[in-house]
Design an enzyme around this catalytic site. Structure first.
Site, PDB file in Angstrom:
ATOM      1  N   LYS A 261       0.868  -1.185   0.000  1.00  0.00           N
ATOM      2  CA  LYS A 261       0.000   0.000   0.000  1.00  0.00           C
ATOM      3  C   LYS A 261       0.896   1.223   0.000  1.00  0.00           C
ATOM      4  CE  LYS A 261      -4.420   0.680  -0.109  1.00  0.00           C
ATOM      5  NZ  LYS A 261      -5.495  -0.244  -0.556  1.00  0.00           N
TER       6      LYS A 261
ATOM      7  N   ASP B 299      -6.754   4.118  -4.956  1.00  0.00           N
ATOM      8  CA  ASP B 299      -7.459   3.900  -3.687  1.00  0.00           C
ATOM      9  C   ASP B 299      -8.184   5.234  -3.417  1.00  0.00           C
ATOM     10  OD1 ASP B 299      -7.504   1.808  -1.294  1.00  0.00           O
ATOM     11  OD2 ASP B 299      -7.371   3.765  -0.363  1.00  0.00           O
TER      12      ASP B 299
HETATM   13  O1  2IT Z   1      -7.931  -1.704  -1.443  1.00  0.00           O
HETATM   14  C1  2IT Z   1      -7.750  -2.189  -2.575  1.00  0.00           C
HETATM   15  O2  2IT Z   1      -7.826  -3.402  -2.786  1.00  0.00           O
HETATM   16  C2  2IT Z   1      -7.445  -1.270  -3.667  1.00  0.00           C
HETATM   17  N1  2IT Z   1      -7.381  -0.080  -3.411  1.00  0.00           N
HETATM   18  C3  2IT Z   1      -7.159  -1.792  -5.033  1.00  0.00           C
HETATM   19  C4  2IT Z   1      -5.741  -2.217  -5.145  1.00  0.00           C
HETATM   20  C5  2IT Z   1      -5.299  -2.614  -6.521  1.00  0.00           C
HETATM   21  O3  2IT Z   1      -4.097  -2.913  -6.646  1.00  0.00           O
HETATM   22  O4  2IT Z   1      -6.090  -2.646  -7.463  1.00  0.00           O
END
Ligand code: 2IT
Length: 446
Positions: free
Chosen positions: A124, A164
């Site tokens: 993240k 996100d």
């Molecule tokens: O919380 C999540 O799963 C996302 N924000 C998507 C992450 C992604 O790599 O598509």
């Protein structure tokens, strides 16, 4: 494993990182029983290793605003776990972003990605940059400055960021443009959520919300219920809320509430195409308020300062932010007759809210299962990029369907209690954990 000992150790090492500690505690409590049946996990200290990120990049992001003033924000990328694939997870731009928030999200992402059936590790990233009120040019300059620092640590087989909260297609575009300039390679697979003309996957914008509703359909079918005719309250009005509202409406439910930081819109007539399209306009305006929805559609009413959970509904879908539904909200929903709650946001419910739902025996499912369709479709985007081709919307949607069905089945397998109640929290945590733990064990002490 002694959950209390591990938690005490973590609290000592990371004081005040409340979201992170909350996410770890939930997972450890759910897996304790199964973990203790596996002395090989204990011996390899799998949990002690898994709760800490592999590494954290922290960097300064300096940019110039429209008035010519120099602004400095903090940027982060947390590469949490790469046992089953390259690091994968979104980037969040929000004024409250800090290491605790991103560590909780990276930790959750590791298990969520394991549930998708695809080979992706957990990560993240983000910044305390606040997109509210920023111009398009300011957002571009910030995204470019952010990527200037990050580009060297990501790659299609290394770490693949996506969107996100506060990061959508526009931001991914600006970040990709800068990445390409710096790397001097057209590595489409380095980011997901891209535009449709340059490597993006059809259905990715819809995927988190659509996948959530596919999961809910399975959960209801298992309980002998149907979504048709049900009333649904949704919090938020961003990309995820839009996808959930769109699919819920298509499946015959009535979406009677959406909300924002300013209050809730009560929408007794439900959604239609014009209203759903307007949600996207509201989000793109960068004002972060939902009130204009009720000005545009007179059949809807804006109630300032109230949450979506104050509206009587059958199904509650938190689609905005962590801990947005607390114990009191859960009690209010249950008193109003709600019989299903599914987290579409990550950790949308507090531990008290989850205990209240489960204690009342109503259907409840956690974010890492319900919202996994988003990252799963990112995984499908990576596959298409690696093959240098693109699939039709129908093909992606069909794969998304299959993945959500598999996740539901895994939750049922690991979460069904002796009394027949399905503890989806436990099911999702155990299923995700077992896969990551097994991979870590087989890869030795690294
Ligand atoms: O919380 C999540 O799963 C996302 N924000 C998507 C992450 C992604 O790599 O598509």
């Amino acid at each position: 494993m002694k959950v209390q000992t591990i938690m005490a150790d973590l609290e000592r090492k990371h004081p005040g990182e409340n979201e992170y500690l909350q996410a770890v505690q939930e997972v450890l409590e759910s897996i304790e029983e199964v973990y203790n049946l596996h002395p090989e996990f204990e011996k390899a200290k799998i949990v002690e290793r898994m709760v800490e990120p592999d590494r954290i990049f922290t960097f300064r992001v300096t940019w110039v605003d429209d008035r010519g003033e120099i602004q400095t924000n903090l940027g982060y990328r947390i590469q949490f776990n790469s046992a089953i694939g390259p690091y994968k997870g979104g980037i969040r731009f929000h004024k409250a972003v800090n290491p605790s928030m991103l560590k909780f999200l990276g930790f959750e992402q590791t298990f969520k990605n394991a549930l998708t059936t695809l080979p992706m590790g957990g990560a993240k990233g983000g910044s305390d940059f606040d997109p509210v009120g920023k111009s398009d040019a300011e957002i571009m300059r910030f995204c470019q400055a952010f990527m200037w620092e990050l580009w060297n640590n990501i790659g299609p087989d290394t770490d693949v960021p996506a969107g996100d909260v506060g990061v959508g297609g526009r931001e991914i575009g600006y970040m990709y443009g800068m990445y390409k300039k710096l790397a001097r390679e057209y590595n489409t697979g380095v980011l997901t959520g891209k535009g449709m003309t340059w490597g993006g996957s059809l259905i990715r914008p819809e995927a988190t919300g659509f996948g959530a509703l596919y999961f809910v359909e399975h959960m209801l079918a298992k309980a002998g219920k149907s979504i048709k005719g049900a009333t649904v309250a949704i919090s938020g009005f961003g990309n995820v809320a839009w996808g959930a509202a769109t699919k819920a409406t298509e499946l015959g439910a009535k979406v009677i509430a959406i909300s924002g930081p300013d209050g809730v819109v009560y929408n007794p007539e439900g959604m239609n195409k014009e209203k759903l399209d307007y949600m996207l306009v509201l989000r793109a305006s960068n004002r972060n308020i939902v009130a204009p929805f009720a000005e545009k559609f007179p059949d809807a009413t804006f109630i300032p300062g109230k949450k979506a959970w104050s509206i009587k509904c059958d199904i509650a879908l938190p689609c905005a932010f962590q801990n947005e539904l607390n114990g009191d909200d859960a009690a209010e929903l249950i008193a109003n007759g709600t019989w299903c709650a599914a987290e579409v946001s990550n950790m949308g419910c507090t531990p008290e809210a989850i205990a209240t739902f489960q204690g009342a025996g109503i259907l409840f499912a956690p974010g890492k299962a319900v919202n996994a369709g988003g990252v799963a479709t990112s995984g499908l985007e990576m596959t298409q990029n690696a093959m240098h081709l693109s699939w039709s919307a129908a093909e992606v949607d069909q794969k998304l369907h299959y993945i959500m069905e598999s996740i539901h089945a895994a939750c049922v397998k690991y979460g069904t209690q002796e009394d027949g109640y399905i503890n989806y929290v436990k099911g999702a945590n155990i299923a995700g954990f077992m896969k990551v733990a097994q991979a870590m064990l087989e890869q030795g002490i690294v």
